[in-house]
Design an enzyme around this catalytic site. Structure first.
Site, short mmCIF file in Angstrom:
data_model
loop_
_atom_site.label_atom_id
_atom_site.label_comp_id
_atom_site.label_asym_id
_atom_site.label_seq_id
_atom_site.Cartn_x
_atom_site.Cartn_y
_atom_site.Cartn_z
N ASN A 62 2.41 -0.48 6.62
CA ASN A 62 3.63 -1.12 6.10
C ASN A 62 4.71 -1.14 7.17
O ASN A 62 4.86 -0.21 7.96
CB ASN A 62 4.10 -0.48 4.79
CG ASN A 62 4.31 1.02 4.85
OD1 ASN A 62 3.70 1.72 5.64
ND2 ASN A 62 5.20 1.52 4.01
N GLU A 64 8.70 -1.90 7.33
CA GLU A 64 9.89 -2.12 6.52
C GLU A 64 11.02 -2.74 7.34
O GLU A 64 10.90 -2.93 8.56
CB GLU A 64 10.31 -0.78 5.89
CG GLU A 64 9.22 -0.27 4.96
CD GLU A 64 9.60 1.00 4.22
OE1 GLU A 64 10.59 1.66 4.58
OE2 GLU A 64 8.86 1.34 3.26
N CYS A 73 3.80 -5.06 3.22
CA CYS A 73 2.85 -3.99 2.88
C CYS A 73 1.72 -3.91 3.90
O CYS A 73 1.37 -4.91 4.55
CB CYS A 73 2.22 -4.24 1.52
SG CYS A 73 3.37 -4.22 0.14
N GLU A 75 -1.42 -3.76 3.40
CA GLU A 75 -2.58 -4.63 3.09
C GLU A 75 -2.40 -6.03 3.67
O GLU A 75 -3.32 -6.62 4.22
CB GLU A 75 -2.77 -4.74 1.57
CG GLU A 75 -3.17 -3.45 0.90
CD GLU A 75 -1.98 -2.63 0.41
OE1 GLU A 75 -0.90 -2.68 1.05
OE2 GLU A 75 -2.13 -1.94 -0.61
N CYS A 112 -0.06 -3.82 -4.42
CA CYS A 112 0.95 -4.45 -5.29
C CYS A 112 0.50 -5.87 -5.67
O CYS A 112 -0.47 -6.40 -5.13
CB CYS A 112 2.30 -4.49 -4.57
SG CYS A 112 2.44 -5.79 -3.33
N CYS A 115 0.13 -8.38 -2.78
CA CYS A 115 -1.06 -8.11 -1.97
C CYS A 115 -2.33 -8.51 -2.71
O CYS A 115 -3.29 -9.00 -2.11
CB CYS A 115 -1.11 -6.64 -1.58
SG CYS A 115 0.17 -6.22 -0.37
N1 THU Z 1 3.41 -0.36 0.12
C1 THU Z 1 2.31 -0.78 0.80
O1 THU Z 1 2.33 -0.98 2.02
N2 THU Z 1 1.15 -0.95 0.11
C2 THU Z 1 1.00 -0.64 -1.22
O2 THU Z 1 -0.11 -0.79 -1.74
C3 THU Z 1 2.13 -0.16 -1.99
C4 THU Z 1 3.44 -0.13 -1.30
C5 THU Z 1 4.62 -0.11 0.89
C6 THU Z 1 5.77 -1.04 0.68
C7 THU Z 1 6.93 -0.18 1.10
O3 THU Z 1 7.06 -0.21 2.51
C8 THU Z 1 6.52 1.23 0.71
O4 THU Z 1 5.12 1.18 0.56
C9 THU Z 1 7.15 1.72 -0.58
O5 THU Z 1 7.01 0.77 -1.58
#
Ligand code: THU
Length: 167
Positions: A62, A64, A73, A75, A112, A115
């Site tokens: 991920n 941000e 994310c 994925e 999510c 994704c």
């Molecule tokens: N996140 C992911 O990268 N993949 C997931 O399956 C769930 C959430 C990330 C998004 C964000 O950067 C952090 O996790 C918290 O939501």
């Protein structure tokens, strides 16, 4: 009127040590990938790793952003990386795991909704299911045979009478 049913089944392993070596390797690669996550806002580092049909392994984490919705994310970083490096190459198996600086990493997390939509499109464009392994640093591990099972009634190119699968 008739009632219809959507059935969904998945495997539950008590721990990573119950997985076969190939699957454990992919989950461990995903855990290793969490080190390169950029998650200063959530402190929740997600790592994804995938074994492609051509034998290559790709990873995603991920990423941000101070403008929160800009974050992406693990994925979808992985799917973009895989498609950029190896266009239309099927993904055999993908693992997703996480490191949680605010708490434990002791249960599987699931992709999510956004994704799931991306995973479903990758399956349809390559014509191959993506197996998904989900687990924390410890605890149970879930294995789902087809990522699109996580998104029933999804919208796809077929709804626009398009078939984008490559010959
Ligand atoms: N996140 C992911 O990268 N993949 C997931 O399956 C769930 C959430 C990330 C998004 C964000 O950067 C952090 O996790 C918290 O939501």
């Amino acid at each position: 009127m008739k009632q219809e049913e959507y059935r969904f089944s998945f495997k539950v392993y008590d721990s990573i040590s119950e997985l076969d070596t190939a699957d454990a390797d992919i989950l461990n690669a995903a855990m290793d990938a969490t080190k390169t996550a950029y998650a200063p806002y959530s402190n929740f580092q997600v790592g994804a790793a995938a074994l492609l049909q051509n034998g290559k392994m790709v990873r995603g984490t991920n990423q941000e952003n101070a403008s929160y919705p800009v974050g992406i994310c693990a994925e979808r970083v992985l799917l973009s990386t895989a498609s950029s490096l190896y266009p239309n190459e099927p993904i055999a198996t993908m693992a997703v795991t996480y490191n949680n600086q605010n708490g434990k990493s002791n249960h599987p997390i699931c992709p999510c909704g956004m994704c799931r939509q991306s995973l479903a499109e990758h399956e349809s464009r390559t014509g191959q299911p993506i197996r998904i392994i989900l687990g924390g640093r410890e605890g149970k591990v879930h294995v789902i045979e087809r990522a699109s099972m996580l998104l029933p009634f999804s919208f796809s190119s077929e709804d626009m009478n398009l078939d984008l699968r490559q010959a």
